[in-house]
Design a protein around this motif. Sequence first.
Motif: not given
Length: 315
Positions: A81-83, A107-109, A168-169, A235-236
Amino acid sequence: MRKRGIFFTLFLLSALSLFIGVKDLMLQALLQGDAQQWLILLTTRLPRTISLILAGATMSICGLIMQHLTQNKFVSPTTAGTMDSARLGILLVMLFLPNASTTVRTFSAFVFAFLGTMVFLGLSRLLPTKDPIFLPLLGVMFGNIVGSVATFFAYQFQLIQNMSSWLQGNFSLVTKGSYELLYLTIPLFFIIYFFAYFFTIVGLGEDVAISLGIHYQLTQLAGIGLVAAASGLVLIMVGSVPFLGVIVPNIVSLIYGDHVKQNLWITALSGSLFLMTCDILSRVVIAPYEVPVSLTVGILGSLIFIYLLVRRKQG
């Protein structure tokens, strides 16, 4: 010898990656100083290759750390659940601070990834069984719940297209000026390397860690914080890449054992090699078009993941 082979193969694939794309790059033209060829190399191909190396290494190391912190071989940022939590954090920033900088979103991520992982660990302590398969299943279900909440808000506020881009990466849009935050994963790697011995001890269990004078909860919090920060950055910049944090550390541990500090470098190189291979396949399978690398990683990763499950059951 195996480590040198992995490094040499990664070097060759990185060089190959620079010359694969819609626009052909010619080594002779580069050596002759062709301005257009150098522009393509420096603005798209080189940033893409560097981001592949950094993202692959980062996600593999994050998986390695999480597996030791949870004492479970099938846990990673994408199965805990981290991502999904990080994605929810980014969405909330876009809703309430639409003009926020990339730094604020990152920072929010990080904050939401950290909190989400802590919730996952809290839920994991409620499991009545010690079956290792139940923990990642719990993480996937928790991640789906968080992801559903994020999707609901995305539909409500017409942000679903932005949301899909995070799911999607994809490295096709990586250009000069859009990926540099990934360099922050390098100091995070050295911090993880510094604490690697403590993560190894924590992986042996709370009783062993306490008997050796290591603060179990504090070390676990530090590890989760590092994983959350690194996962948020990836992710960002490039989106989510499934299975990478699960399969690479497992394959490395099968060959080299379970010592975190000894395996960090080989895990990083192997993660970069695997992601680079998948990205090259994504670019050539339907050339001149390309499929998202997360699709290629998902297909190959799922096959390897099934093999690991079957192998564990047979063992």
